[in-house]
Design an enzyme around this catalytic site. Sequence first.
Site, PDB file in Angstrom:
ATOM      1  NE  ARG A  97      -5.260 -19.082   4.807  1.00 26.11           N
ATOM      2  CZ  ARG A  97      -4.726 -20.071   5.267  1.00 26.11           C
ATOM      3  NH1 ARG A  97      -4.767 -21.284   5.101  1.00 26.11           N
ATOM      4  NH2 ARG A  97      -3.331 -19.899   6.108  1.00 26.11           N
ATOM      5  CG  LEU A 100       8.551   2.284   4.524  1.00 32.52           C
ATOM      6  CD1 LEU A 100       8.053   1.065   4.010  1.00 32.52           C
ATOM      7  CD2 LEU A 100       7.425   3.249   4.922  1.00 32.52           C
ATOM      8  CG  HIS A 106       0.440 -20.718   2.558  1.00 31.65           C
ATOM      9  ND1 HIS A 106      -0.691 -21.408   3.003  1.00 31.65           N
ATOM     10  CD2 HIS A 106       0.833 -19.822   3.745  1.00 31.65           C
ATOM     11  CE1 HIS A 106      -0.805 -21.167   4.426  1.00 31.65           C
ATOM     12  NE2 HIS A 106       0.098 -20.569   4.582  1.00 31.65           N
ATOM     13  NE  ARG A 142       6.688   4.181   0.555  1.00 31.71           N
ATOM     14  CZ  ARG A 142       6.930   4.964   1.350  1.00 31.71           C
ATOM     15  NH1 ARG A 142       7.643   5.469   2.218  1.00 31.71           N
ATOM     16  NH2 ARG A 142       5.664   5.497   1.762  1.00 31.71           N
ATOM     17  CD  GLU A 189      10.444   1.646  10.420  1.00 28.72           C
ATOM     18  OE1 GLU A 189      10.172   2.696   9.567  1.00 28.72           O
ATOM     19  OE2 GLU A 189       9.923   0.465  10.003  1.00 28.72           O
ATOM     20  CE  LYS A 197       3.348   3.384   3.331  1.00 28.64           C
ATOM     21  NZ  LYS A 197       3.589   3.322   4.515  1.00 28.64           N
ATOM     22  CE1 TYR A 243       1.268  -0.124   4.425  1.00 27.03           C
ATOM     23  CE2 TYR A 243       0.234   1.911   4.259  1.00 27.03           C
ATOM     24  CZ  TYR A 243       1.192   1.181   4.820  1.00 27.03           C
ATOM     25  OH  TYR A 243       1.793   1.483   6.038  1.00 27.03           O
TER      26      TYR A 243
HETATM   27  N1  PDD Z   1       3.002   5.044   7.431  1.00 29.13           N
HETATM   28  N2  PDD Z   1       7.730   3.816   8.916  1.00 29.13           N
HETATM   29  C1  PDD Z   1       6.613   3.188   8.755  1.00 29.13           C
HETATM   30  C2  PDD Z   1       6.566   1.709   9.489  1.00 29.13           C
HETATM   31  C3  PDD Z   1       5.542   3.653   8.160  1.00 29.13           C
HETATM   32  O1  PDD Z   1       4.390   3.042   8.317  1.00 29.13           O
HETATM   33  C4  PDD Z   1       5.431   5.216   7.600  1.00 29.13           C
HETATM   34  C5  PDD Z   1       4.384   5.701   6.964  1.00 29.13           C
HETATM   35  C6  PDD Z   1       6.887   5.685   7.454  1.00 29.13           C
HETATM   36  C7  PDD Z   1       7.130   6.996   7.051  1.00 29.13           C
HETATM   37  O2  PDD Z   1       6.941   6.977   6.016  1.00 29.13           O
HETATM   38  P1  PDD Z   1       6.532   8.286   4.822  1.00 29.13           P
HETATM   39  O3  PDD Z   1       7.269   9.379   5.209  1.00 29.13           O
HETATM   40  O4  PDD Z   1       6.996   7.983   3.340  1.00 29.13           O
HETATM   41  O5  PDD Z   1       4.856   8.273   4.998  1.00 29.13           O
HETATM   42  C8  PDD Z   1       7.968   4.990   8.225  1.00 29.13           C
HETATM   43  C9  PDD Z   1       2.097   5.543   6.841  1.00 29.13           C
HETATM   44  C10 PDD Z   1       1.684   7.043   7.070  1.00 29.13           C
HETATM   45  C11 PDD Z   1       0.877   4.844   7.309  1.00 29.13           C
HETATM   46  O6  PDD Z   1       0.812   3.483   7.352  1.00 29.13           O
HETATM   47  O7  PDD Z   1      -0.315   5.093   7.598  1.00 29.13           O
END
Ligand code: PDD
Length: 269
Positions: free
Chosen positions: A87, A188, A89, A38, A164, A132, A19
């Site tokens: 379903r 991320l 895997h 990304r 993070e 992501k 996403y």
């Molecule tokens: N989250 N790290 C993680 C684990 C994240 O889920 C996000 C963003 C970031 C920051 O990434 P960016 O600057 O590209 O938004 C770092 C989004 C906002 C969410 O899951 O809603």
Amino acid sequence: EELMIPALDRAVYFGDGCYEALYLVNGVLFALEEHLDRFYNSCRLLKLPFHLTREELKAELQKVVDQTDPDFAGLLYWQASRGTYYRGHAFPPADVKPNLLMFVRPCPLDPFHKRLKLISLEDTRFLHCNIKTLNLLPSVMANQEAHARGCDEAVLHRGSRVTEGSHSNILILQGGTLRTAPTDELILPGITRKHLLELAQENGIPTSEQPFTMVELMNADEIIVSSSGTLCAPVGEIDGIPVGGKDPENLDKLQKAYEHKFLVETKQI
Ligand code: PDD
């Protein structure tokens, strides 16, 4: 309420997809090209055969933008799953197409000056944090724990090493340098994080992408939480202990530079 999701969408039972979430304001999708880069990279790493070209996907996103009010400000979310199939895997047959889901949600940008409260938690996620993916349960648990303790976000660490936030990146200002963890499989590669590193360099603030520890975090001059929904939020407290607040000048420089970039690129000035 009216959207229908196929019960056998692989996102429903495996979280098998990826996403993006980006800020929509003034009819402009902020940093769209970087989010698209990304997204296609996440698809590549997951071997998810997303079938729309970049231009076709942009046209779909634009349809959502066109349906929002002109004064809408919030996050546009989209996800692609590996399609609908029984379903199992292993991947479904090649003729099963990915499913695309999109929606917007109003979300006022956090004011830059509000100092956030964090908790620290051991990072119990897997080794694919650079993708992501929809698999966010440890992040959900961590963020809920922060909220249950009256805080805004959880900062995660593997042993002593800071990774993070549960849905954000963490940066620190230390001795005039902007520091943040390197983009390996533990974090991320945040787009806001990248913008802050670029803006720091443009404004004479040296940068470093080397791991740092919880002790360094707690003693940092300033701590910054970055994400598409918060941009550059300073931190005032971690685990109930006052932190940061020792380099307001460089923090202010970064925030002003970011605010300017955001307002220019979203055609607000
Ligand atoms: N989250 N790290 C993680 C684990 C994240 O889920 C996000 C963003 C970031 C920051 O990434 P960016 O600057 O590209 O938004 C770092 C989004 C906002 C969410 O899951 O809603």
